[in-house]
Design a protein around this motif. Structure first.
Motif, mmCIF file in Angstrom:
data_model
loop_
_atom_site.group_PDB
_atom_site.id
_atom_site.type_symbol
_atom_site.label_atom_id
_atom_site.label_comp_id
_atom_site.label_asym_id
_atom_site.label_seq_id
_atom_site.Cartn_x
_atom_site.Cartn_y
_atom_site.Cartn_z
ATOM 1 N N PHE A 170 10.460 2.146 10.753
ATOM 2 C CA PHE A 170 9.373 1.839 11.680
ATOM 3 C C PHE A 170 8.040 1.970 10.961
ATOM 4 O O PHE A 170 7.774 2.995 10.323
ATOM 5 N N ARG A 171 7.186 0.963 11.090
ATOM 6 C CA ARG A 171 5.868 1.039 10.466
ATOM 7 C C ARG A 171 4.834 0.533 11.471
ATOM 8 O O ARG A 171 5.070 -0.476 12.153
ATOM 9 N N LEU A 172 3.699 1.217 11.559
ATOM 10 C CA LEU A 172 2.619 0.829 12.482
ATOM 11 C C LEU A 172 1.341 0.573 11.697
ATOM 12 O O LEU A 172 0.848 1.462 10.995
ATOM 13 N N LEU A 173 0.803 -0.623 11.857
ATOM 14 C CA LEU A 173 -0.531 -0.952 11.340
ATOM 15 C C LEU A 173 -1.470 -0.956 12.543
ATOM 16 O O LEU A 173 -1.258 -1.711 13.498
ATOM 17 N N TYR A 174 -2.477 -0.087 12.491
ATOM 18 C CA TYR A 174 -3.293 0.173 13.681
ATOM 19 C C TYR A 174 -4.767 -0.002 13.317
ATOM 20 O O TYR A 174 -5.304 0.746 12.496
ATOM 21 N N SER A 175 -5.402 -0.989 13.944
ATOM 22 C CA SER A 175 -6.825 -1.265 13.708
ATOM 23 C C SER A 175 -7.661 -0.604 14.803
ATOM 24 O O SER A 175 -7.449 -0.871 15.991
ATOM 25 N N VAL A 176 -8.586 0.266 14.378
ATOM 26 C CA VAL A 176 -9.464 0.971 15.329
ATOM 27 C C VAL A 176 -10.893 0.945 14.816
ATOM 28 O O VAL A 176 -11.131 0.789 13.626
ATOM 29 N N TYR A 183 -6.010 6.309 19.538
ATOM 30 C CA TYR A 183 -5.242 6.792 20.701
ATOM 31 C C TYR A 183 -4.034 7.589 20.178
ATOM 32 O O TYR A 183 -3.468 7.257 19.160
ATOM 33 N N PHE A 184 -3.609 8.569 20.945
ATOM 34 C CA PHE A 184 -2.395 9.339 20.639
ATOM 35 C C PHE A 184 -2.441 9.883 19.201
ATOM 36 O O PHE A 184 -1.437 9.879 18.492
ATOM 37 N N ALA A 185 -3.637 10.337 18.780
ATOM 38 C CA ALA A 185 -3.818 10.721 17.377
ATOM 39 C C ALA A 185 -2.856 11.842 16.969
ATOM 40 O O ALA A 185 -2.186 11.740 15.932
ATOM 41 N N ASP A 186 -2.765 12.899 17.787
ATOM 42 C CA ASP A 186 -1.884 14.019 17.410
ATOM 43 C C ASP A 186 -0.427 13.591 17.422
ATOM 44 O O ASP A 186 0.351 13.940 16.534
ATOM 45 N N GLU A 187 -0.073 12.820 18.449
ATOM 46 C CA GLU A 187 1.330 12.393 18.573
ATOM 47 C C GLU A 187 1.727 11.489 17.403
ATOM 48 O O GLU A 187 2.824 11.608 16.861
ATOM 49 N N LEU A 188 0.826 10.587 17.019
ATOM 50 C CA LEU A 188 1.141 9.688 15.902
ATOM 51 C C LEU A 188 1.296 10.483 14.606
ATOM 52 O O LEU A 188 2.182 10.203 13.792
ATOM 53 N N PRO A 197 10.762 9.069 10.203
ATOM 54 C CA PRO A 197 9.310 8.949 10.230
ATOM 55 C C PRO A 197 8.785 7.563 10.567
ATOM 56 O O PRO A 197 9.421 6.551 10.270
ATOM 57 N N LEU A 198 7.626 7.592 11.203
ATOM 58 C CA LEU A 198 6.844 6.382 11.443
ATOM 59 C C LEU A 198 5.877 6.266 10.274
ATOM 60 O O LEU A 198 5.128 7.207 9.999
ATOM 61 N N GLN A 199 5.870 5.125 9.609
ATOM 62 C CA GLN A 199 4.878 4.924 8.545
ATOM 63 C C GLN A 199 3.615 4.390 9.211
ATOM 64 O O GLN A 199 3.642 3.320 9.836
ATOM 65 N N LEU A 200 2.530 5.136 9.109
ATOM 66 C CA LEU A 200 1.301 4.808 9.842
ATOM 67 C C LEU A 200 0.220 4.352 8.873
ATOM 68 O O LEU A 200 -0.109 5.051 7.920
ATOM 69 N N ASP A 201 -0.318 3.147 9.121
ATOM 70 C CA ASP A 201 -1.420 2.618 8.310
ATOM 71 C C ASP A 201 -2.587 2.341 9.243
ATOM 72 O O ASP A 201 -2.466 1.526 10.157
#
Ligand code: FAD
Length: 271
Positions: A170-176, A183-188, A197-201
């Motif tokens: 699972f990978r998430l690319l998140y534009s903010v 959003y959901f900073a602690d949870e992410l 693991p979630l790969q977070l970019d």
């Protein structure tokens, strides 16, 4: 929404008192269990929904506000939670000139009642693949791509993935806009450290944290190419955000060789 311009009454101001005693067919009465500031511009709203049948990760619901004169305003909101049970979590971004979102973000309080309809949407959903999980064999990887509040249904998917300890990559690319707007900073962060693991970019468009490797800028085709699972690995891709963001990203994904049939999109409106 055309109804909104035809009336002067604000449905928002009086809605809590106007929930019908007997729910209309297909609608549930939801009691606001809690609210909290999610970002400077958004609220997280937890609802206790009478008769809610549970929902899959990625689904949404409709919220309807009704004024005493019968005027209604209905908007869709993605559900940040999933699974069985009657608790439903939303996260709503305030549009400055919006009819409904400023009310939901600034005025709704614990104990208020709203009408909701759902769960809705069977296409933009992800569920753990029990067969693959049992065999500990990787299913096709999943690439999530979010713009702003578009992270809500994608967070639900990432959370369901974490809870199920599903082996799918699972990978998430998140534009903010800025670090404050995640959003959901602690949870992410926790999901990124989990055993599946979630790969977070993260991509910052207006203000990046001190020392961030790149200056703030909107996602480009090049950034997209470098921060998503390559087309050769045949990822299933979920894209969610404003209409303009989703259409731009979906077009680039196809140009980068992703199969259009593997790209699922949810458009929130706007440009
Ligand atoms: C399936 C689905 C799920 C959604 N989930 C969420 C969610 O989880 N969280 C969330 O905050 N919103 C979500 N939305 C958007 C939401 O439904 C409303 O459109 C949003 O809250 C604005 O409503 P409003 O009444 O405040 O603004 P309106 O009075 O409807 O619009 C005010 C102005 O803002 C423009 N506008 C409308 N929507 C947007 C937008 N998304 N971006 C930029 N400009 C816009 C309009 O064109 C108009 O000019 C979702 C939309 C869909 C279709």
């Amino acid at each position: 929404m055309s109804e909104a311009t035809a009336q002067t009454t604000s449905p928002a101001a009086a809605s809590a008192a106007a929930v019908p005693a007997v729910p209309r067919s297909g609608w549930h009465v939801a009691t606001v269990a809690s609210t909290r500031r999610e970002t400077p511009n958004a609220s997280r709203i937890e609802l206790e929904v009478d008769g809610w049948p549970g929902n899959a990760a990625g689904q949404h619901l409709d919220v309807r506000l009704t004024a005493p004169d019968g005027y209604t305003a209905t908007r869709s909101y993605s559900i940040a939670s999933s699974g069985a049970g009657t608790r439903v979590t939303l996260a709503v971004d305030r549009l400055p000139d919006g009819e409904v979102s400023p009310y939901l973000v600034d005025d709704v309080r614990a104990g208020d009642m709203l009408e909701v309809h759902g769960p809705l949407g069977a296409f933009f959903v992800w569920a753990p693949d029990a067969a693959h999980a049992a065999a500990a064999v990787d299913a096709r990887p999943v690439q999530l791509i979010a713009g702003g509040s578009g992270v809500v249904p994608l967070y639900a998917m990432a959370e369901a993935h974490g809870v199920a300890q599903d082996p799918t990559r699972f990978r998430l690319l998140y534009s903010v806009r800025s670090p404050d707007d995640v959003y959901f900073a602690d949870e992410l962060r926790r999901l990124a450290e989990a055993s599946a693991p979630l790969q977070l970019d993260l991509v910052y468009t207006r203000r990046a944290p001190d020392g961030w490797r790149t200056p703030p800028a909107r996602i480009t085709r090049e950034v997209l190419e470098s921060a998503v699972i390559p087309a050769a690995e045949r990822p299933r891709v979920f894209v969610c955000g404003s209409t303009g963001f989703v259409e731009r990203v979906a077009d680039w994904l196809v140009e980068l060789g992703h199969d259009a049939r593997s790209i699922r999109t949810e458009r929130y409106g706007g440009t």
